[in-house]
Design a protein around this motif. Structure first.
Motif, PDB file in Angstrom:
ATOM      1  N   HIS A   9      41.966  42.814  32.221  1.00  0.00           N
ATOM      2  CA  HIS A   9      42.510  41.773  33.091  1.00  0.00           C
ATOM      3  C   HIS A   9      43.153  42.419  34.316  1.00  0.00           C
ATOM      4  O   HIS A   9      43.242  43.639  34.423  1.00  0.00           O
ATOM      5  N   THR A  54      39.288  39.108  29.686  1.00  0.00           N
ATOM      6  CA  THR A  54      37.883  38.880  29.372  1.00  0.00           C
ATOM      7  C   THR A  54      37.488  39.564  28.072  1.00  0.00           C
ATOM      8  O   THR A  54      38.026  40.610  27.719  1.00  0.00           O
ATOM      9  N   ASN A 102      37.807  32.914  30.079  1.00  0.00           N
ATOM     10  CA  ASN A 102      37.314  34.271  29.849  1.00  0.00           C
ATOM     11  C   ASN A 102      36.814  34.924  31.136  1.00  0.00           C
ATOM     12  O   ASN A 102      35.780  34.551  31.686  1.00  0.00           O
ATOM     13  N   GLY A 103      37.571  35.904  31.665  1.00  0.00           N
ATOM     14  CA  GLY A 103      37.149  36.657  32.836  1.00  0.00           C
ATOM     15  C   GLY A 103      37.098  35.900  34.138  1.00  0.00           C
ATOM     16  O   GLY A 103      36.625  36.438  35.150  1.00  0.00           O
ATOM     17  N   ARG A 128      32.437  42.601  32.570  1.00  0.00           N
ATOM     18  CA  ARG A 128      32.526  41.851  33.831  1.00  0.00           C
ATOM     19  C   ARG A 128      32.530  42.859  34.981  1.00  0.00           C
ATOM     20  O   ARG A 128      33.409  43.708  35.078  1.00  0.00           O
TER      21      ARG A 128
END
Length: 255
Positions: free
Chosen positions: A111, A211, A164-165, A215
């Motif tokens: 993150h 996440t 998420n992400g 990513r």
């Protein structure tokens, strides 16, 4: 829209085939542990990602970039030129750096907490004796251009995580607000492959939500005069990318 609201989202900047081919090249780079380094902040409570700075090669440098990633890089770096004649951006120095950040948030709740991309000049890093070298690249940032290089579909609830992400932007947050509590609107943007987001580096408070998936984002920060220290670029070529054959054959040019 960008000038007044602070951000714009553009989809399908790259086709999904282009994104997939780029991701194959990036995954090969990620397999080389010496290329990507843990975030420079050093505090995983602030950000937890791996980064590698990529650029087009200069004389004496061997490129480690594949053809598709190089195309993505050129696409991102070309964007600021498009803003030179837009109302609100005429006359603003939108210099583009050679080095651009390729960041990988590789699961495990990777993150980046809420922040702005243009730090204040009273930050500790600007008290450094060599601050004049990093000022054009950081304190003078005007535009942030991000290109996502992920799957064409993104599961915002992947791994059981909410958002998420996703990139979370706090619109119209007070400049003294570092958590987003004063924002008039919160915009959540999925990092879909081929999607680009452009926003005001100084104005937009934003964060990368934790996440559970890999990513990948390619970022260019535009603004400032990046050519003023151009003569020093050769000194910062990574050792593994030095083209010794070129240097030896052109030795007289380096005297």
């Amino acid at each position: 829209y960008l000038f007044y609201i602070g951000y714009v989202v553009i989809d399908n900047v790259l086709t999904q085939d282009e994104v997939n081919a780029t991701r194959i090249e990036i995954n090969k780079m990620l397999d080389k542990s010496d290329l990507f380094e843990i975030n420079e902040n050093g505090d995983e409570s602030v950000r937890k990602d791996k980064v590698h700075w990529i650029s087009e090669p200069i004389s004496g440098q061997k490129s480690i970039l594949g053809e598709k990633l190089l195309h993505a890089l050129r696409t991102v770096r070309a964007i600021p030129q498009e803003f030179s004649d837009i109302i609100g951006y005429e006359g603003i120095d939108l210099g583009v750096p050679y080095s651009n950040q390729l960041a990988c948030y590789d699961g495990l709740n990777a993150h980046y907490i809420a922040h702005r991309d243009t730090p204040e000049v009273n930050d500790d890093e600007f008290q450094h004796p060599l601050s004049f070298l990093i000022t054009p690249g950081m304190q003078e940032r005007k535009l942030t251009v991000i290109l996502y290089l992920n799957e064409s579909t993104w599961d915002s609830n992947g791994g059981g995580l909410i958002d998420n992400g996703n990139l979370k932007c706090y619109i119209n947050a007070d400049m003294t607000d570092v958590t987003g509590e004063t924002a008039s609107e919160i915009v959540k943007i999925e990092p879909i492959g081929g999607r680009m987001i452009i926003f005001d580096s100084k104005k937009i408070l934003h964060e990368v939500c934790p996440t559970a998936s890999r990513r990948v984002a390619l970022t260019c920060w535009s603004g400032g005069n990046h050519s003023q220290h151009e003569w020093m670029r050769f000194l910062f070529i990574p050792p593994a990318e030095i083209d010794f054959k070129y240097i030896i054959s052109n030795f007289t040019n380096f005297k």
